[in-house]
Design a protein around this motif. Structure first.
Motif, PDB file in Angstrom:
ATOM      1  N   PHE A   5       0.840  -1.204   0.000  1.00 51.02           N
ATOM      2  CA  PHE A   5       0.000   0.000   0.000  1.00 51.02           C
ATOM      3  C   PHE A   5       0.873   1.251   0.000  1.00 51.02           C
ATOM      4  O   PHE A   5       0.636   2.197  -0.755  1.00 51.02           O
ATOM      5  CB  PHE A   5      -0.918  -0.004   1.226  1.00 51.02           C
ATOM      6  N   ALA A   6       1.885   1.272   0.873  1.00 46.63           N
ATOM      7  CA  ALA A   6       2.763   2.444   0.971  1.00 46.63           C
ATOM      8  C   ALA A   6       3.487   2.700  -0.348  1.00 46.63           C
ATOM      9  O   ALA A   6       3.617   3.855  -0.785  1.00 46.63           O
ATOM     10  CB  ALA A   6       3.772   2.243   2.101  1.00 46.63           C
ATOM     11  N   ALA A   7       3.955   1.639  -0.999  1.00 42.52           N
ATOM     12  CA  ALA A   7       4.636   1.794  -2.284  1.00 42.52           C
ATOM     13  C   ALA A   7       3.671   2.300  -3.345  1.00 42.52           C
ATOM     14  O   ALA A   7       4.030   3.136  -4.192  1.00 42.52           O
ATOM     15  CB  ALA A   7       5.264   0.468  -2.712  1.00 42.52           C
ATOM     16  N   THR A   8       2.437   1.820  -3.314  1.00 40.84           N
ATOM     17  CA  THR A   8       1.429   2.249  -4.296  1.00 40.84           C
ATOM     18  C   THR A   8       1.035   3.699  -4.074  1.00 40.84           C
ATOM     19  O   THR A   8       0.838   4.454  -5.030  1.00 40.84           O
ATOM     20  CB  THR A   8       0.202   1.327  -4.212  1.00 40.84           C
ATOM     21  N   LEU A   9       0.918   4.095  -2.811  1.00 45.64           N
ATOM     22  CA  LEU A   9       0.670   5.504  -2.497  1.00 45.64           C
ATOM     23  C   LEU A   9       1.841   6.367  -2.949  1.00 45.64           C
ATOM     24  O   LEU A   9       1.660   7.472  -3.478  1.00 45.64           O
ATOM     25  CB  LEU A   9       0.433   5.657  -0.993  1.00 45.64           C
ATOM     26  N   LYS A  10       3.047   5.864  -2.783  1.00 48.94           N
ATOM     27  CA  LYS A  10       4.245   6.590  -3.220  1.00 48.94           C
ATOM     28  C   LYS A  10       4.248   6.763  -4.736  1.00 48.94           C
ATOM     29  O   LYS A  10       4.598   7.843  -5.253  1.00 48.94           O
ATOM     30  CB  LYS A  10       5.489   5.835  -2.750  1.00 48.94           C
ATOM     31  N   LEU A  11       3.847   5.716  -5.462  1.00 47.59           N
ATOM     32  CA  LEU A  11       3.703   5.829  -6.917  1.00 47.59           C
ATOM     33  C   LEU A  11       2.703   6.929  -7.262  1.00 47.59           C
ATOM     34  O   LEU A  11       2.971   7.778  -8.134  1.00 47.59           O
ATOM     35  CB  LEU A  11       3.234   4.493  -7.483  1.00 47.59           C
ATOM     36  N   LYS A  12       1.568   6.936  -6.601  1.00 47.48           N
ATOM     37  CA  LYS A  12       0.532   7.944  -6.830  1.00 47.48           C
ATOM     38  C   LYS A  12       1.070   9.349  -6.547  1.00 47.48           C
ATOM     39  O   LYS A  12       0.841  10.288  -7.324  1.00 47.48           O
ATOM     40  CB  LYS A  12      -0.646   7.619  -5.910  1.00 47.48           C
ATOM     41  N   MET A  13       1.796   9.489  -5.447  1.00 47.07           N
ATOM     42  CA  MET A  13       2.336  10.794  -5.079  1.00 47.07           C
ATOM     43  C   MET A  13       3.411  11.243  -6.057  1.00 47.07           C
ATOM     44  O   MET A  13       3.531  12.437  -6.363  1.00 47.07           O
ATOM     45  CB  MET A  13       2.867  10.756  -3.655  1.00 47.07           C
ATOM     46  N   GLY A  14       4.198  10.299  -6.545  1.00 53.22           N
ATOM     47  CA  GLY A  14       5.210  10.657  -7.532  1.00 53.22           C
ATOM     48  C   GLY A  14       4.603  11.154  -8.822  1.00 53.22           C
ATOM     49  O   GLY A  14       5.014  12.188  -9.368  1.00 53.22           O
ATOM     50  N   ILE A  15       3.590  10.450  -9.313  1.00 51.07           N
ATOM     51  CA  ILE A  15       2.913  10.866 -10.542  1.00 51.07           C
ATOM     52  C   ILE A  15       2.269  12.233 -10.369  1.00 51.07           C
ATOM     53  O   ILE A  15       2.261  13.054 -11.296  1.00 51.07           O
ATOM     54  CB  ILE A  15       1.863   9.809 -10.945  1.00 51.07           C
ATOM     55  N   THR A  16       1.742  12.515  -9.191  1.00 51.74           N
ATOM     56  CA  THR A  16       1.109  13.813  -8.951  1.00 51.74           C
ATOM     57  C   THR A  16       2.103  14.955  -9.116  1.00 51.74           C
ATOM     58  O   THR A  16       1.719  16.079  -9.459  1.00 51.74           O
ATOM     59  CB  THR A  16       0.477  13.850  -7.545  1.00 51.74           C
ATOM     60  N   LEU A  17       3.381  14.691  -8.907  1.00 54.33           N
ATOM     61  CA  LEU A  17       4.423  15.718  -9.032  1.00 54.33           C
ATOM     62  C   LEU A  17       4.935  15.894 -10.458  1.00 54.33           C
ATOM     63  O   LEU A  17       5.744  16.787 -10.715  1.00 54.33           O
ATOM     64  CB  LEU A  17       5.622  15.352  -8.154  1.00 54.33           C
ATOM     65  N   ALA A  18       4.493  15.070 -11.395  1.00 49.53           N
ATOM     66  CA  ALA A  18       5.160  14.959 -12.694  1.00 49.53           C
ATOM     67  C   ALA A  18       5.280  16.273 -13.450  1.00 49.53           C
ATOM     68  O   ALA A  18       6.299  16.524 -14.097  1.00 49.53           O
ATOM     69  CB  ALA A  18       4.441  13.917 -13.553  1.00 49.53           C
ATOM     70  N   ASP A  19       4.269  17.122 -13.393  1.00 50.69           N
ATOM     71  CA  ASP A  19       4.317  18.359 -14.174  1.00 50.69           C
ATOM     72  C   ASP A  19       5.126  19.457 -13.503  1.00 50.69           C
ATOM     73  O   ASP A  19       5.552  20.408 -14.165  1.00 50.69           O
ATOM     74  CB  ASP A  19       2.894  18.878 -14.427  1.00 50.69           C
ATOM     75  N   VAL A  20       5.354  19.336 -12.210  1.00 44.22           N
ATOM     76  CA  VAL A  20       6.031  20.417 -11.501  1.00 44.22           C
ATOM     77  C   VAL A  20       7.488  20.076 -11.172  1.00 44.22           C
ATOM     78  O   VAL A  20       8.324  20.961 -11.032  1.00 44.22           O
ATOM     79  CB  VAL A  20       5.265  20.785 -10.206  1.00 44.22           C
ATOM     80  N   ASP A  21       7.806  18.781 -11.060  1.00 40.08           N
ATOM     81  CA  ASP A  21       9.175  18.373 -10.722  1.00 40.08           C
ATOM     82  C   ASP A  21       9.404  16.988 -11.309  1.00 40.08           C
ATOM     83  O   ASP A  21       9.292  15.970 -10.622  1.00 40.08           O
ATOM     84  CB  ASP A  21       9.358  18.369  -9.202  1.00 40.08           C
ATOM     85  N   THR A  43      -3.701   2.339 -10.064  1.00 36.11           N
ATOM     86  CA  THR A  43      -2.272   2.037 -10.106  1.00 36.11           C
ATOM     87  C   THR A  43      -1.802   1.771 -11.533  1.00 36.11           C
ATOM     88  O   THR A  43      -0.754   2.281 -11.961  1.00 36.11           O
ATOM     89  CB  THR A  43      -1.973   0.808  -9.222  1.00 36.11           C
ATOM     90  N   GLU A  44      -2.582   0.995 -12.290  1.00 36.59           N
ATOM     91  CA  GLU A  44      -2.197   0.709 -13.670  1.00 36.59           C
ATOM     92  C   GLU A  44      -2.241   1.961 -14.543  1.00 36.59           C
ATOM     93  O   GLU A  44      -1.393   2.148 -15.421  1.00 36.59           O
ATOM     94  CB  GLU A  44      -3.080  -0.387 -14.253  1.00 36.59           C
ATOM     95  N   PHE A  45      -3.198   2.844 -14.301  1.00 38.37           N
ATOM     96  CA  PHE A  45      -3.226   4.095 -15.060  1.00 38.37           C
ATOM     97  C   PHE A  45      -2.018   4.969 -14.700  1.00 38.37           C
ATOM     98  O   PHE A  45      -1.460   5.657 -15.567  1.00 38.37           O
ATOM     99  CB  PHE A  45      -4.533   4.850 -14.824  1.00 38.37           C
ATOM    100  N   ASN A  46      -1.610   4.940 -13.435  1.00 39.15           N
ATOM    101  CA  ASN A  46      -0.403   5.669 -13.040  1.00 39.15           C
ATOM    102  C   ASN A  46       0.829   5.092 -13.720  1.00 39.15           C
ATOM    103  O   ASN A  46       1.730   5.827 -14.138  1.00 39.15           O
ATOM    104  CB  ASN A  46      -0.239   5.625 -11.520  1.00 39.15           C
ATOM    105  N   LEU A  47       0.875   3.771 -13.851  1.00 40.69           N
ATOM    106  CA  LEU A  47       2.006   3.132 -14.546  1.00 40.69           C
ATOM    107  C   LEU A  47       1.979   3.468 -16.033  1.00 40.69           C
ATOM    108  O   LEU A  47       3.038   3.689 -16.646  1.00 40.69           O
ATOM    109  CB  LEU A  47       1.962   1.617 -14.330  1.00 40.69           C
ATOM    110  N   ALA A  48       0.792   3.514 -16.623  1.00 42.21           N
ATOM    111  CA  ALA A  48       0.683   3.901 -18.037  1.00 42.21           C
ATOM    112  C   ALA A  48       1.224   5.311 -18.243  1.00 42.21           C
ATOM    113  O   ALA A  48       1.964   5.585 -19.203  1.00 42.21           O
ATOM    114  CB  ALA A  48      -0.778   3.822 -18.487  1.00 42.21           C
ATOM    115  N   GLU A  49       0.861   6.204 -17.333  1.00 44.84           N
ATOM    116  CA  GLU A  49       1.370   7.576 -17.435  1.00 44.84           C
ATOM    117  C   GLU A  49       2.878   7.614 -17.229  1.00 44.84           C
ATOM    118  O   GLU A  49       3.591   8.368 -17.918  1.00 44.84           O
ATOM    119  CB  GLU A  49       0.672   8.475 -16.409  1.00 44.84           C
TER     120      GLU A  49
END
Length: 487
Positions: A203-219, A347-353
């Motif tokens: 869960f923590a790793a998946t949340l981390k993936l989500k949080m990383g993708i959320t940063l994609a446009d700014v950093d 999660t899979e949509f985050n991986l696609a992105e």
């Protein structure tokens, strides 16, 4: 002699009264020391209630995201977030009833939990839930109290820079992932994963993936490093990994949507034409999730009300699946329908992105992850893998020819559809990716809200720090873009 007897009697009486008063100070139903596991369970419950609720005083994101539309009282569908104290209620629920209880949990664990491994696991799990909670606060308000937030000796906490808070949250997840080990933890007091450290690590790793993708446009550099590290740890691999809070069939621990729509006997919500249009009812069951998301109207058709407009309840589809539809999770209006905090489809949509942005996530094309995301969503709601395959074969859905100009548009649209009933997360994604484009109602009170304003209580009580925060983010307005919302 009589005086002596009277004095002795009075002394005895006062002594007896004192003993009774002392015993009355102990309330067996409200213990002065609450065990850590009870605080943790309640924090999970309030957190899930808050992100799941459809109460217009608390969670209006299904309305903002045009998944649902109000029938009679249309203020919230028209972006009115202040007539009701919605920001205050969100703030209080997450800070007071979730974060503070989790902080107390962590402080009590060393004294009421036996075993070093169990203590370490429970503190890490409680911290992961705190990070999850802060994620919603910082992406909803911007700069927020963080470093001084849970200190009772600092009743007027400063507001910390949102992006700084965000990167610190990712660092906390790294420490929590490293701390988790095989062994005991909360057990049945953990409603989501029954205290399984392995499940919480994923869960923590998946949340981390989500949080990383959320940063994609700014950093992009930070996003890339965060995403790749999360995937290396191990993220969700199927719907079996989904973070579900299982509600009960009878009060008080029932599904908030059942409470808001069924138990209350209210007829406040119908499907919105925006969502129904994307589900494409003109082609019968073009999207196999449609009968799981909404009912037909009184004429036997799928129909959504216009955004922001009042609507006759019987004329439009309702938020619920019809009784004839079989689903392993039931209908969203069932009292025991589970609350969903994080899932495999997202999660899979985050991986696609991630693949589309050039990040290394262990193989698979954009299409591979896109297809898996769609299939995961379709099957989670109860339709078959064959139905998902048929849906993916349609030209407007197949990745090569799907609706949307760019790869991110295609991913964003299907992610939006998969985040039905998770309006808060859909709101984060449409702000970040600017797709699908949601047309504001003609009667909207403001432009599309890209944040909630700060609570009135903060404005009135924590005045100095509120003013600094409002100035730092560019003004306490619903149109002020937050750190991750670059475009």
């Amino acid at each position: 002699m009589k005086k002596v007897l009277v004095i002795l009697l009075l002394a005895s009486t006062f002594s007896a009264c004192k003993k009774d008063i002392t015993s009355l100070n102990t309330d067996p139903k409200n213990p002065t020391i609450v065990p850590s596991y009870a605080l943790f369970t309640n924090a999970e419950r309030v957190l899930t209630n808050t992100v799941t609720s459809s109460n217009v005083n608390l969670n209006i994101f299904r309305l903002i995201e045009q998944q649902w539309q109000e029938t009679t009282y249309t203020d919230e569908s028209n972006y009115d977030i202040t007539t009701r104290p919605i920001p205050d209620n969100v703030w209080d629920a997450l800070y007071r009833d979730v974060l503070y209880n989790l902080e107390r949990t962590k402080k009590l664990i060393p004294t009421d939990v036996t075993g070093a491994v169990a203590q370490k696991n429970e503190i890490a799990i409680a911290d992961i839930v705190q990070v999850y909670t802060y994620y919603y606060l910082v992406t909803t308000f911007g700069n927020i109290p963080y470093s001084e937030a849970l200190d009772i000796d600092k009743p007027f906490p400063k507001f910390d820079d949102a992006k700084t808070v965000y990167t610190q949250l990712i660092t906390r997840l790294d420490a929590d992932i490293a701390a988790l080990a095989a062994g005991d933890s909360f057990g049945s007091a953990d409603v989501i994963y029954s205290g399984d450290p392995t499940a919480w690590k994923k869960f923590a790793a998946t949340l981390k993936l989500k949080m990383g993708i959320t940063l994609a446009d700014v950093d992009d550099a930070k996003a890339k490093a965060t995403v790749e590290s999360a995937v290396a740890t191990g993220v969700f691999e199927s719907n079996d990994d989904n973070a579900l809070f299982q509600y009960q069939t009878s009060p008080p621990n029932t599904n908030p949507i059942w409470v808001d729509l069924i138990q209350s006997g209210r007829q406040d919500f119908v499907g919105c034409s925006t969502l129904v249009g994307y589900l494409n009812p003109q082609t019968p069951l073009a999207d196999p999730r449609l009968p799981y998301y909404l009912t037909v109207n009184s004429s036997g058709k799928y129909a959504g009300a216009a955004p922001g407009a009042s609507a006759a309840f019987s004329d439009f589809s309702k938020p619920s699946g019809p009784l004839l539809v079989s689903s392993s999770i039931g209908k969203i209006t069932n009292p025991d329908f589970p609350g969903l905090l994080l899932d495999y489809a997202e999660t899979e949509f985050n991986l696609a992105e991630a693949v589309s942005r050039g990040y290394s996530v262990g193989g698979g094309t954009i299409k591979d992850h896109y297809d898996k995301g769609v299939t995961a969503s379709v099957t989670y709601w109860g339709a078959s893998p064959a139905a998902a395959a048929t849906y993916l074969a349609q030209p407007n859905v197949a990745f090569a020819t799907a609706t949307g100009i760019t790869n991110l548009h295609k991913i964003a649209l299907q992610k939006y559809l998969a985040l039905y009933n998770r309006g808060w997360d859909a709101w984060i994604e449409t702000r970040r990716l600017d797709y699908p484009v949601l047309i504001a109602p003609e009667t909207a009170k403001t432009e599309f809200p890209v944040r909630l304003t700060y609570p009135v209580n903060e404005q009135n009580v924590n005045v100095t720090n509120y003013n600094k925060a409002a100035e730092a983010i560019g003004g306490d307005k619903v149109t002020t873009k937050l750190f991750f919302d670059k475009y």
